[in-house]
Design a protein around this motif. Structure first.
Motif, PDB file in Angstrom:
ATOM      1  N   ARG A 261       2.869  30.992  -7.769  1.00 43.00           N
ATOM      2  CA  ARG A 261       3.232  29.905  -8.686  1.00 43.00           C
ATOM      3  C   ARG A 261       2.540  30.099 -10.040  1.00 43.00           C
ATOM      4  NH1 ARG A 261       6.663  25.830 -10.272  1.00 43.00           N
ATOM      5  NH2 ARG A 261       5.512  24.081 -11.160  1.00 43.00           N
ATOM      6  N   GLU A 262       3.347  30.062 -11.098  1.00 45.58           N
ATOM      7  CA  GLU A 262       2.780  30.219 -12.441  1.00 45.58           C
ATOM      8  C   GLU A 262       2.823  28.921 -13.213  1.00 45.58           C
ATOM      9  OE1 GLU A 262       4.089  33.409 -14.926  1.00 45.58           O
ATOM     10  OE2 GLU A 262       4.105  34.831 -13.252  1.00 45.58           O
ATOM     11  N   GLN A 263       1.735  28.579 -13.874  1.00 45.83           N
ATOM     12  CA  GLN A 263       1.673  27.479 -14.830  1.00 45.83           C
ATOM     13  C   GLN A 263       0.723  27.925 -15.934  1.00 45.83           C
ATOM     14  OE1 GLN A 263       3.249  23.690 -14.221  1.00 45.83           O
ATOM     15  NE2 GLN A 263       4.395  25.580 -14.112  1.00 45.83           N
ATOM     16  N   PHE A 264       0.950  27.459 -17.135  1.00 46.74           N
ATOM     17  CA  PHE A 264       0.132  27.826 -18.285  1.00 46.74           C
ATOM     18  C   PHE A 264       0.080  29.349 -18.459  1.00 46.74           C
ATOM     19  CE2 PHE A 264      -1.585  23.859 -16.525  1.00 46.74           C
ATOM     20  CZ  PHE A 264      -1.379  23.010 -17.596  1.00 46.74           C
ATOM     21  N   GLY A 265       1.193  29.988 -18.122  1.00 48.10           N
ATOM     22  CA  GLY A 265       1.306  31.420 -18.361  1.00 48.10           C
ATOM     23  C   GLY A 265       0.568  32.324 -17.397  1.00 48.10           C
ATOM     24  N   LEU A 330      -2.472  21.505  -3.442  1.00 44.76           N
ATOM     25  CA  LEU A 330      -2.310  22.737  -4.220  1.00 44.76           C
ATOM     26  C   LEU A 330      -0.849  23.180  -4.298  1.00 44.76           C
ATOM     27  CD1 LEU A 330      -5.430  24.971  -3.531  1.00 44.76           C
ATOM     28  CD2 LEU A 330      -5.073  23.181  -5.215  1.00 44.76           C
ATOM     29  N   GLY A 332       1.366  21.071  -5.056  1.00 47.47           N
ATOM     30  CA  GLY A 332       1.973  20.160  -6.031  1.00 47.47           C
ATOM     31  C   GLY A 332       3.173  19.458  -5.422  1.00 47.47           C
TER      32      GLY A 332
ATOM     33  N   GLY B 132       9.941  24.755 -12.973  1.00 44.04           N
ATOM     34  CA  GLY B 132       8.914  25.680 -13.455  1.00 44.04           C
ATOM     35  C   GLY B 132       7.838  24.998 -14.284  1.00 44.04           C
ATOM     36  N   ASP B 136       2.013  22.108 -16.048  1.00 46.70           N
ATOM     37  CA  ASP B 136       2.188  22.655 -17.400  1.00 46.70           C
ATOM     38  C   ASP B 136       3.474  22.105 -17.997  1.00 46.70           C
ATOM     39  OD1 ASP B 136       2.157  24.142 -19.693  1.00 46.70           O
ATOM     40  OD2 ASP B 136       2.595  26.064 -18.708  1.00 46.70           O
ATOM     41  N   SER B 139       5.643  23.490 -20.982  1.00 51.20           N
ATOM     42  CA  SER B 139       6.447  24.713 -20.864  1.00 51.20           C
ATOM     43  C   SER B 139       7.902  24.415 -20.500  1.00 51.20           C
ATOM     44  CB  SER B 139       5.828  25.639 -19.804  1.00 51.20           C
ATOM     45  OG  SER B 139       5.983  25.094 -18.516  1.00 51.20           O
ATOM     46  N   ILE B 379      -0.608  13.859  -6.967  1.00 48.50           N
ATOM     47  CA  ILE B 379       0.213  14.928  -7.552  1.00 48.50           C
ATOM     48  C   ILE B 379       1.052  14.413  -8.719  1.00 48.50           C
ATOM     49  CG2 ILE B 379       2.108  16.544  -7.079  1.00 48.50           C
ATOM     50  CD1 ILE B 379       1.014  16.636  -4.130  1.00 48.50           C
ATOM     51  N   GLU B 385      -5.719  17.258 -11.039  1.00 48.32           N
ATOM     52  CA  GLU B 385      -6.348  18.426 -11.657  1.00 48.32           C
ATOM     53  C   GLU B 385      -6.126  18.384 -13.173  1.00 48.32           C
ATOM     54  OE1 GLU B 385      -4.571  18.448  -8.901  1.00 48.32           O
ATOM     55  OE2 GLU B 385      -5.936  19.272  -7.412  1.00 48.32           O
TER      56      GLU B 385
END
Lengths: 370, 398
Positions: A261-265, A330, A332, B132, B136, B139, B379, B385
């Protein structure tokens, strides 16, 4: 000293995983849940053919030497696949019951349990604080040479598809154990779905006549509960072993998620705060395994057994439960979506926490026996 | 410093109590106290009745039709409605987008949207998260391309609460890709009946349908529906989130849940004594009450500062973190208190694979489902977080 898996355990683990990956995948499981009765019958037959129903019992009765380490290894694999069929209740508990109370070479009941030919269930409720364990919710009446029983008993695990119900009843301060036949001895059963898609039954007797020819044994209370305590501990450890399989799986799924999982690049696993939490999870799952092995090695000495099984159950209800919550966090939003498997594991851990005595119950039990 | 109730506060409290009594039957409230969920109609009727009585939009100025209550009045209203288990006001319209339109909207926009929000004629949902873009948020990829007087919107929004019931969605869209992510976002109001919108349910852990994925395919949105300026959506979103995060703390509802938990613990037994007398259990309960009061008085301090004109900022993150954790901890201990009945699925009809009849005590119905469902609180609304990131940046200066 040797605390690593034996060759047998490795074989059992590998073959169980191979079978379950193929026949009990998350997708297959979904279809089983749509038609539980049919799936249960089919899967039970498979389990018998694989020898799983005999793993916990000696060769004398058609089993495979009854090695506890082997049994618990299998339980772990069943946990990782979220198997719903109640092997703990319809195999281990009832089998150990005959082994402890009525052991004879070639015991017919045990043979039937191991072959899967007949389904046995024990009127026994592994609820949070063992409230009904002393069977005081059942009312026994004696009139005109007839003994009848009335009352409700809840939290019988396993579908009501059993053929026999082993029914311990307190009469004149002694435990009389009857073997009731479904559809012959008439009693009502109602099934309830749990939050993790298991089934529990409630059994209700309405002045059911207890006949002499269905009496299996009579035993004094103290001896009965001593032996039952061993069986309950065995079953508790089996459940903790399934929970270990689940926790291992939740860890693996969460680690995998954080690596992809990607967030903030970047991968979220690249954030130190996430890394530390994953490390904590790793430690928890290893500690849980250590306590589990301690339990396996302590079964045959009573005080040691009681203490170490309680520790495993306390760990499940505290550290492992907390970890299961963190695994959802984790993930989400994906963690709360039912289409993902992680939530199903979470629900099963939640259920396990409240069965066979919750952590407070076991803290007290540990303290009393220390 | 004082937290005394003046005569007018006590009078206000009585008004609220009387209003609840005359608008919701005991039967309905009892069902809700045992975990029953309100239907859309029940919620709408409740909100309409509140508005009629002048008790709706407590955070709106009077000139816009709100009741502009002071912090004490809001506190009393929240407490009384929580203890009575009334429907909860759906926040997306009145609490979230309403104040945004009041602050940033044109007079035409205000006229067009605010009355319908006040009268609960329109249901709103929030189009923020995307597959996605969760934590974040900046984005986000849903694109709005200018075409004459319209934007053409394409993309996917997810975790959209109550989208299945909504008439409108306030939505963050990307209007510029050639700049810092935050600087290319705009805040659009989208009619959910527009062509090209598809809503798909997401079933959550407890088996219920609250959230959805919303697909937008070539959806035509008039430029009149843009709030504030193009590419200034992030400013609007931040303003809105601070409102979301205070309402998200749910202090009064948690207080009410602790009261219910205490009742359960007085009914349940452990070793033939009331569970509430068991030291192990009692300690956990006391700890929860400590957490609850620490949160309650923190919220009161913040509200009192706000009443004196201080702008709300990072405080909302603090409330969100502790408020959401508290909700989860209460549900966890409640699950422990009801014993194994907690793992039996409830008889709530909005849940998958429900039981027709619940075998345990009424108060245990839905407790297991609630525990599973409330995992969402840490969440949603910006994960905890993310709230911690905000605090470490804004308060700690790290």
């Amino acid at each position: 000293m040797n605390l690593s898996l034996s060759e047998d355990q490795v074989l059992i683990k590998e073959s169980a995983e191979k079978f379950l990956n193929l026949n009990y995948s998350f997708e297959k499981r979904r279809s089983f849940l749509e038609n539980k009765k049919e799936a249960y019958k089919k899967n039970w037959k498979n389990f018998a053919e694989l020898g799983w129903l005999g793993l916990a019992f000696s060769e004398d009765v058609g089993g495979f030497d009854g090695n506890i380490n082997n049994t618990m290894t299998l339980m772990e694999s069943l946990g990782s696949a979220l198997v719903s069929e109640p092997l703990i209740f319809n195999n281990l508990v009832v089998g150990k019951f005959f082994e402890k109370f009525l052991y004879v070479k070639g015991n017919e009941h045990l043979k039937e349990i191991i072959s899967g030919e007949k389904i046995y269930s024990l009127l026994f409720s592994p609820n949070q604080n063992y409230k009904n364990l002393i069977l005081d919710t059942l009312i026994v009446k004696k009139e005109n040479n007839k003994t009848t029983v009335s009352g409700k008993y809840n939290f019988i695990f396993g579908l009501d598809e059993f053929d026999y119900l082993i029914t311990p009843i307190l009469i004149d301060n002694k435990i009389h154990v009857y073997l009731l036949k479904k559809n012959i001895d008439l009693f009502d059963t109602r099934n309830y779905e749990t939050i993790d898609n298991l089934v529990v039954s409630e059994v209700e007797f309405n002045s059911l006549e207890l006949k002499e020819n269905s009496l299996l044994l009579t035993i004094n209370k103290k001896e009965f509960f001593e032996k039952l305590s061993y069986i309950i501990d065995y079953a508790t450890l089996a459940m903790c072993s399934q929970a270990l399989g689940i926790i291992d799986k939740m860890y693996a799924l969460t680690l995998e998620y954080c690596k992809t999982r990607e967030q903030f690049g970047k991968k979220i696993g690249a954030f130190q705060v996430i890394q530390h939490r994953l490390v904590d999870m790793h430690i928890v799952k290893e500690e849980m395994r250590s306590l589990n092995y301690m339990g396996q090695l302590s079964m045959e000495e009573e005080q040691q057994r009681i203490k170490s099984i309680s520790l495993s159950k306390i760990f499940l209800g505290t550290n492992a439960k907390h970890m299961s919550q963190d695994c959802i966090q984790l993930h989400g939003g994906m963690g709360v979506a039912k289409e993902m498997s992680i939530g199903h594991y979470f629900a099963r851990i939640t259920t396990f926490c409240s069965l066979f005595g919750n952590s407070d119950y076991h803290k007290e039990r540990y303290a009393i026996n220390d | 410093m004082n937290l005394n109730y003046r005569d007018e506060d006590n009078k206000f409290r009585k008004e609220i109590k009387d209003f609840i009594k005359s608008n919701l039957s005991e039967e309905v409230l009892k069902k809700a106290s045992n975990g029953g969920k309100y239907t859309k109609d029940e919620i709408v009727n409740w909100q309409k009745a509140l508005f009629k009585k002048g008790m709706f939009a407590s955070n709106w100025p009077k000139e816009y039709g709100g009741c502009d209550w002071n912090p004490m009045q809001r506190y009393i209203f929240d407490q009384e409605t929580a203890f009575a288990n009334t429907p909860q006001i759906v926040p997306f319209g009145v609490t979230m987008v309403g104040p945004v339109i009041i602050k940033f909207g044109t007079s035409i926009q205000k006229e067009r949207y605010l009355p319908k929000i006040l009268n609960s004629d329109h249901w709103w949902c929030q189009g923020y998260s995307e597959p996605g873009s969760g934590s974040d948020l900046a984005s986000l990829q849903t694109k709005a391309v200018s075409e004459g007087n319209n934007y053409i919107v394409n993309g996917t929004k997810t975790w959209t609460t109550l989208a299945q019931h909504s008439d409108w969605m306030f939505c963050l869209v990307r209007t510029n890709t050639k700049c810092k992510p935050q600087e290319g976002i705009s805040f659009l109001l989208i009619d959910m009946n527009s062509k090209g919108i598809k809503v798909e349910p997401i079933i959550t852990l407890d088996g219920s349908h609250e959230i959805n994925t919303v697909y937008l395919e070539d959806v035509v949105v008039p430029k009149d529906n843009l709030i504030y300026e193009e590419n200034k959506g992030w400013t609007v979103a931040k303003y809105l989130l601070s409102h979301e995060r205070t309402s998200i703390a749910q202090v009064a509802r948690s207080k009410s849940a602790i009261k219910k938990l205490k009742y359960i613990a007085s009914q349940e037994t452990y070793s033939n004594r009331p569970l509430i007398n068991n030291v192990r259990f009692r300690d956990k309960l006391t700890k929860l009450e400590m957490d609850m009061h620490a949160l309650e008085y923190s919220e009161l301090r913040i509200l009192s500062d706000e009443a004196k004109g201080a702008a709300l900022g990072s405080e909302a993150s603090f409330l969100k973190i502790r408020g959401s954790e508290l909700q989860q901890k209460i549900s966890e201990l409640t699950l422990e208190a009801v014993g194994s009945f907690g793992i039996i699925q409830s008889n709530e009809s909005n849940i998958e694979k429900t039981n027709e009849y619940f075998p345990g005590p009424e108060y245990a119905n839905n407790v297991g489902a609630e525990y599973l469902n409330l995992r969402k609180t840490t969440i949603y609304g910006g994960s905890n977080e993310i709230q911690k990131n905000i605090l470490s940046k804004m308060v700690l200066g790290l």
